[in-house]
Enzyme design. Structure first.
Site, PDB file in Angstrom:
ATOM      1  N   ASN A 207      -6.583  -2.641   1.902  1.00 64.74           N
ATOM      2  CA  ASN A 207      -6.554  -4.102   1.979  1.00 64.74           C
ATOM      3  C   ASN A 207      -7.959  -4.644   2.173  1.00 64.74           C
ATOM      4  O   ASN A 207      -8.826  -3.992   2.787  1.00 64.74           O
ATOM      5  CB  ASN A 207      -5.718  -4.567   3.165  1.00 64.74           C
TER       6      ASN A 207
ATOM      7  N   ARG B 188       0.823  -1.217   0.000  1.00 69.75           N
ATOM      8  CA  ARG B 188       0.000   0.000   0.000  1.00 69.75           C
ATOM      9  C   ARG B 188       0.856   1.267   0.000  1.00 69.75           C
ATOM     10  O   ARG B 188       0.585   2.189  -0.792  1.00 69.75           O
ATOM     11  CB  ARG B 188      -0.971  -0.025   1.193  1.00 69.75           C
TER      12      ARG B 188
END
Length: 772
Positions: free
Chosen positions: A44, A26
């Site tokens: 996520n 990320r």
């Protein structure tokens, strides 16, 4: 895909699947989006990573290409899916909270095949180690420094998606300084879930033998204890270890006595690669494995005069070395400036201790002191063990640093599978989609503690990867506890898989090869489909089926399981097979003079003497006949010590014949005859060992040639624990390649029973595909 009026900007919705959680993905996406001037968000969920990105079309194209081409080193991107979305006209790119699906996510995942992968634990990176060693840094001397590039993963994960709340780090609230690092896109700890520091994270403590606190710096206290020759229990990443100074002979002897580990080799931790190079001879491939992020134990030839007590690895030519993989290990190694033994914290045959109260109870009386911390270990994991074969790794024990990385296969699992493995060196496997998740090493299923670790592990893997097994595979042996566990499952389809077929299927799965092949499966023991004990097998096999095309000459196994613990019994059986009443009185015969006639009589009568074609038991017999080892304290010891005695300069080989009937039978008695003649003639044991290895390899190659000609096959798969012996493996592979066979050998999955669950899983799936 529409655009924002007057700007030309477009928006896409992206899903990324694979190993993309716990690897800094990320933060990487945020940086990649910023570099291309995109707005949107990333997060996520149980399936992986979801992204929405908005900007100019060329920048979006470059962004999606970069998701694969520029991914972080620890990531494994398996699929990127893109679809158009409605532009929002927002500014900035940010990480959004993870999406959790609650109790229904497993049903969706089972239907859609989407689920996130979990990263294995990663050794400390250079940047974090630099901070730990920097007196000016706020993490100086801190045993739990980590970032997106390193640190605990699998051993602290309790669920997915991978966020702090789904790890054992949920017990520690981040301080303001750590929170700033966590939120800063330019910081390498941006969204590093285990981020912590001395102000807010786990802490070390030193405890005495009675579990009471000991004042002082814990690392300094533990180092002083080690220097004094004491045994120290150290809580690591995946469990407790027992440590002593490697050069301190009396301390090593005390550890062996207390741990009830008579002679199995201990592993040694060195400060760095240079220090390891003073202990063992490191070829480039071995050094790469040693210094890589997985940080396994690497078996390598011990240097003459290495500063290690003889009791660390008695009877062996190799020494298992590893490098520190957590800041705690680095701190201890820096303070000691000497190698130290680091072996699993347990008594012989028990699983590694990982819960604090259990460790203090089980290791009391073994350890003189404890170096502990207060971060919970969710999943126990022993250190992994590897060898090098032809410049590639050969995994012997697959655990920390490797599990739970999946083995991808080209054949889909129609329904989720649980494979329960074997009895020794136990692992299990859960599989769905095109991925098989082989568990970390559990141990030998011979006591309650190990069985509990096995069952808890199965439950955890099924939760973690959203698997509800519909098919359960197991070994044919009815007395294996793993088989009993499988047979007790309700509402599933059971598939029994023959032991050696599973070995060959494991090798096929690792190579993505569906067969058919000639499978050479050499190991200790496995129940054959005829009810006898196999172990020296030539199979014509694919994933669905097999045919026994050849095997080693069977002999009685006097006393059954007792013959495994006492190789001299196998020596008696083989010597009687070859020479009968005219058997010479070798030293091994003289050493067991009183019992020898009874054991020979037992073998001849077949009383408690099941016939076996086991290659492992042949190695045991030769080791006893040659005077290497006639009783053992751990499985495979005699064979390992026989391999260690091989004289590499010896080029001779004992001749051995083949009996070419319906099945090809290897005349193991011919090899034994050669051994006996040389022992009687006073030939050096190193030459005897070499001639046996070379003779066995040569006759195996000839047997494969016969089977290959009959079956019309030119591909061979080698599997089974005997092929962890790299002397034999090299001789067999070279011989087969000389006959122009394609040879498949293991690398990422153990050839021994630690890899057998993978083979069971793909065999069960092949049957499932056939039935649908």
């Amino acid at each position: 895909m529409t655009s924002v009026p007057g700007t030309g900007a477009r928006r896409i919705r992206v899903r990324v699947e694979g190993l993309v959680q716990g690897v800094g993905f990320r933060p990487f996406v945020c940086g990649l989006a910023g570099a291309h001037g995109l707005s949107g968000f990333v997060g996520n969920d149980p399936g992986g990573v979801f992204i929405e990105a908005e900007g100019e079309p060329p920048m979006l194209d470059a962004f999606t290409a970069g998701l694969t081409g520029q991914a972080p080193p620890l990531a494994l991107v398996e699929r990127v899916s893109v679809e158009p979305a409605e532009p929002q006209g927002e500014t900035g790119f940010h990480i959004v909270p993870s999406r959790r699906a609650g109790v229904t996510i497993g049903l969706r995942d089972l239907a859609g095949g989407e689920f996130a992968l979990v990263s294995a634990d990663v050794g400390t990176c250079d940047a974090c180690l630099g901070e730990v060693r920097d007196p000016a840094d706020r993490r100086h001397g801190y045993a739990f420094a980590n970032c997106t590039d390193c640190g605990p993963r699998f051993t602290i994960v309790s669920g997915v998606p991978y966020d702090r709340c789904a790890t054992t780090m949920a017990d520690f609230a981040m301080c303001a300084a750590c929170a700033r690092e966590y939120r800063d896109p330019l910081d390498r700890r941006f969204h590093a879930q285990p981020v912590c520091c001395p102000a807010c994270g786990p802490a070390l403590r030193a405890l005495g033998a009675d579990g009471g606190p000991v004042p002082g710096d814990p690392v300094e206290v533990a180092a002083r204890w080690l220097e004094e020759g004491r045994v120290v229990a150290v809580k690591g990443l995946g469990g407790y270890h027992l440590a002593v100074l490697a050069a301190h002979g009396p301390a090593v002897a005390v550890l062996r006595a207390r741990k009830r580990r008579e002679s199995r080799p201990f592993a040694v931790m060195a400060r760095d690669a240079a220090a390891a190079g003073e202990l063992v001879l490191l070829e480039p491939a071995a050094e790469r494995l040693l210094t890589g992020v997985r940080r396994p134990i690497v078996l390598a030839p011990r240097r003459p005069g290495a500063p290690v007590a003889d009791g660390v690895a008695p009877g062996g030519r190799d020494l298992g070395v590893m490098l520190p993989y957590t800041p705690l290990h680095h701190l201890l190694a820096d303070r000691l400036a000497a190698p130290y033994v680091l072996t699993s914290g347990n008594l012989s045959d028990e699983p590694i201790a990982h819960r604090d109260e259990d460790a203090l109870r089980r290791l009391r009386g073994v350890a003189d002191g404890f170096l502990v911390h207060d971060r919970r270990i969710q999943v126990p994991a022993d250190d992994s063990l590897v060898r090098v074969f032809r410049g590639r790794e050969l995994v012997v024990r697959r655990s920390r640093g490797y599990a739970p990385a999946p083995v991808g296969v080209p054949w889909p699992f129609p329904r989720p599978v649980l494979a329960c493995g074997a009895q020794l060196k136990s692992t299990f496997c859960v599989a769905r989609g095109t991925r098989a998740f082989l568990s970390q090493h559990i141990g030998d299923l011979e006591n309650y503690e190990t069985l509990r670790s096995f069952t808890e592990g199965v439950e955890h893997f099924c939760r973690l990867f959203g698997v509800r097994p519909a098919v359960v595979a197991h070994d044919l042996h009815p007395e294996y506890l793993s088989t009993s566990y499988a047979l007790d499952r309700e509402g599933v389809d059971l598939v029994g898989v023959q032991h050696h077929h599973a070995h060959i299927a494991s090798c096929l799965a690792e190579h993505g090869h569906a067969g058919p092949v000639i499978g050479v499966a050499f190991d200790g023991l496995g129940l054959g489909d005829d009810g006898t004990l196999w172990g020296g097998e030539l199979l014509v096999a694919d994933l669905l089926s097999y045919r026994r095309a050849g095997h080693l000459e069977p002999v009685p196994m006097p006393g059954g399981a007792a013959a495994v613990r006492q190789p001299w019994r196998m020596a008696a059986a083989w010597l009687d097979r070859v020479h009968g009443d005219a058997s010479p009185v070798l030293p091994v015969v003289a050493g067991h003079r009183e019992q020898w006639p009874m054991i020979v009589a037992m073998a001849r009568a077949g009383t408690n003497s099941p016939p076996t074609s086991s290659a492992g038991r042949l190695f045991d017999a030769v080791a006893a006949l040659a005077g290497v080892r006639d009783t053992i304290s751990y499985e495979g010891q005699a064979a390992a010590e026989l391999e260690a005695r091989v004289d590499p300069a010896e080029r001779g080989a004992y001749p051995a014949g083949l009996v070419e009937g319906e099945r090809v039978v290897i005349a193991g008695g011919d090899l034994v005859r050669g051994v006996v003649e040389d022992v009687m003639g006073g030939v050096d044991v190193g030459r005897v060992a070499a001639r046996f290895h070379r003779g066995l390899a040569a006759v195996v190659v000839r047997a494969v040639c016969v089977v290959g000609e009959r079956a019309g096959l030119r591909t061979v798969a080698l599997s089974g624990g005997v092929f962890q012996n790299t002397v034999l493996l090299e001789a067999v592979v070279s011989g087969l390649e000389g006959e122009r066979f394609e040879v498949l050998v293991h690398s990422r999955v153990p050839p021994g029973d630690g890899g057998i669950a993978l083979g069971q899983a793909v065999v069960a799936a092949a049957h499932d595909r056939l039935s649908r």
